[in-house]
Design an enzyme around this catalytic site. Structure first.
Site, PDB file in Angstrom:
ATOM      1  N   HIS A 100       0.838  -1.199   0.000  1.00 16.94           N
ATOM      2  CA  HIS A 100       0.000   0.000   0.000  1.00 16.94           C
ATOM      3  C   HIS A 100       0.872   1.248   0.000  1.00 16.94           C
ATOM      4  O   HIS A 100       2.000   1.233   0.489  1.00 16.94           O
ATOM      5  CB  HIS A 100      -0.945   0.019   1.204  1.00 16.94           C
ATOM      6  N   HIS A 102       0.792   5.265   1.247  1.00 17.25           N
ATOM      7  CA  HIS A 102       0.143   6.314   2.017  1.00 17.25           C
ATOM      8  C   HIS A 102       0.200   7.612   1.215  1.00 17.25           C
ATOM      9  O   HIS A 102       1.239   7.924   0.630  1.00 17.25           O
ATOM     10  CB  HIS A 102       0.884   6.571   3.331  1.00 17.25           C
TER      11      HIS A 102
HETATM   12  P1  5GP Z   1       1.726   0.468   7.419  1.00 18.16           P
HETATM   13  O1  5GP Z   1       2.278   0.797   8.775  1.00 18.16           O
HETATM   14  O2  5GP Z   1       1.556  -1.025   7.213  1.00 18.16           O
HETATM   15  O3  5GP Z   1       2.483   1.127   6.301  1.00 18.16           O
HETATM   16  O4  5GP Z   1       0.317   1.157   7.378  1.00 18.16           O
HETATM   17  C1  5GP Z   1      -0.884   0.500   7.580  1.00 18.16           C
HETATM   18  C2  5GP Z   1      -1.957   1.570   7.686  1.00 18.16           C
HETATM   19  O5  5GP Z   1      -3.224   0.961   7.549  1.00 18.16           O
HETATM   20  C3  5GP Z   1      -1.949   2.278   9.057  1.00 18.16           C
HETATM   21  O6  5GP Z   1      -1.798   3.684   8.834  1.00 18.16           O
HETATM   22  C4  5GP Z   1      -3.313   1.925   9.651  1.00 18.16           C
HETATM   23  O7  5GP Z   1      -3.894   2.986  10.374  1.00 18.16           O
HETATM   24  C5  5GP Z   1      -4.126   1.551   8.434  1.00 18.16           C
HETATM   25  N1  5GP Z   1      -5.156   0.547   8.689  1.00 18.16           N
HETATM   26  C6  5GP Z   1      -4.990  -0.636   9.328  1.00 18.16           C
HETATM   27  N2  5GP Z   1      -6.146  -1.321   9.370  1.00 18.16           N
HETATM   28  C7  5GP Z   1      -7.066  -0.554   8.725  1.00 18.16           C
HETATM   29  C8  5GP Z   1      -8.455  -0.732   8.441  1.00 18.16           C
HETATM   30  O8  5GP Z   1      -9.082  -1.732   8.786  1.00 18.16           O
HETATM   31  N3  5GP Z   1      -9.064   0.272   7.766  1.00 18.16           N
HETATM   32  C9  5GP Z   1      -8.398   1.394   7.367  1.00 18.16           C
HETATM   33  N4  5GP Z   1      -9.103   2.304   6.701  1.00 18.16           N
HETATM   34  N5  5GP Z   1      -7.078   1.588   7.601  1.00 18.16           N
HETATM   35  C10 5GP Z   1      -6.423   0.631   8.288  1.00 18.16           C
END
Ligand code: 5GP
Ligand code: ZN
Length: 114
Positions: A100, A102
């Site tokens: 993903h 951001h």
């Molecule tokens: P990472 O740290 O893996 O780059 O980011 C994962 C992101 O996904 C985090 O910013 C977290 O808040 C978001 N996230 C995790 N679970 C969910 C969810 O169920 N729904 C949404 N909309 N965001 C999520």
């Protein structure tokens, strides 16, 4: 990937606040926003990390960039500016193992996600 949170969002099994969608990509508001605009863009196809992108699926990288442009315009942050981040593996801060990007904006950014 039946247990993957983001695959469940793609399948509609977990709700999301959808920002943008096309046949390959989905973008939705982050559940714990780090900035006034904080959108997550995912390919609908499951890739665990950035390391799973190779010459056969390199289009995914471009599709993420194009989706980020669309999200920035839809959220009205394209001209003022925004940041894109892809975390990879544990020390990169990756928590959800579905590739993903951001998209952060809406104020002057500092060390979010650092
Ligand atoms: P990472 O740290 O893996 O780059 O980011 C994962 C992101 O996904 C985090 O910013 C977290 O808040 C978001 N996230 C995790 N679970 C969910 C969810 O169920 N729904 C949404 N909309 N965001 C999520
Ligand atoms: Zn997944």
């Amino acid at each position: 990937m039946s247990e993957c949170i983001f695959c469940k969002i793609v399948r509609g099994e977990i709700p999301c606040s959808r920002v943008y969608e096309d046949d390959k990509m989905l973008a939705f508001d982050d559940i714990q926003p780090m900035a006034p605009v904080h959108v997550i863009i995912i390919p609908k196809q499951h890739f665990s990390t950035l390391l799973d992108i190779d010459v056969k699926n390199i289009n995914v990288a471009g599709d993420l960039i194009f989706a980020a442009q669309k999200v920035a315009k839809l959220k009205g942050i394209d001209e003022k500016g925004f940041r894109t981040v892809i975390n990879c593996n544990a020390e990169g801060g990756q928590v959800v193992f579905h590739l993903h990007m951001h998209v952060l904006g809406g104020r002057k950014l500092h060390d979010e996600l650092g």
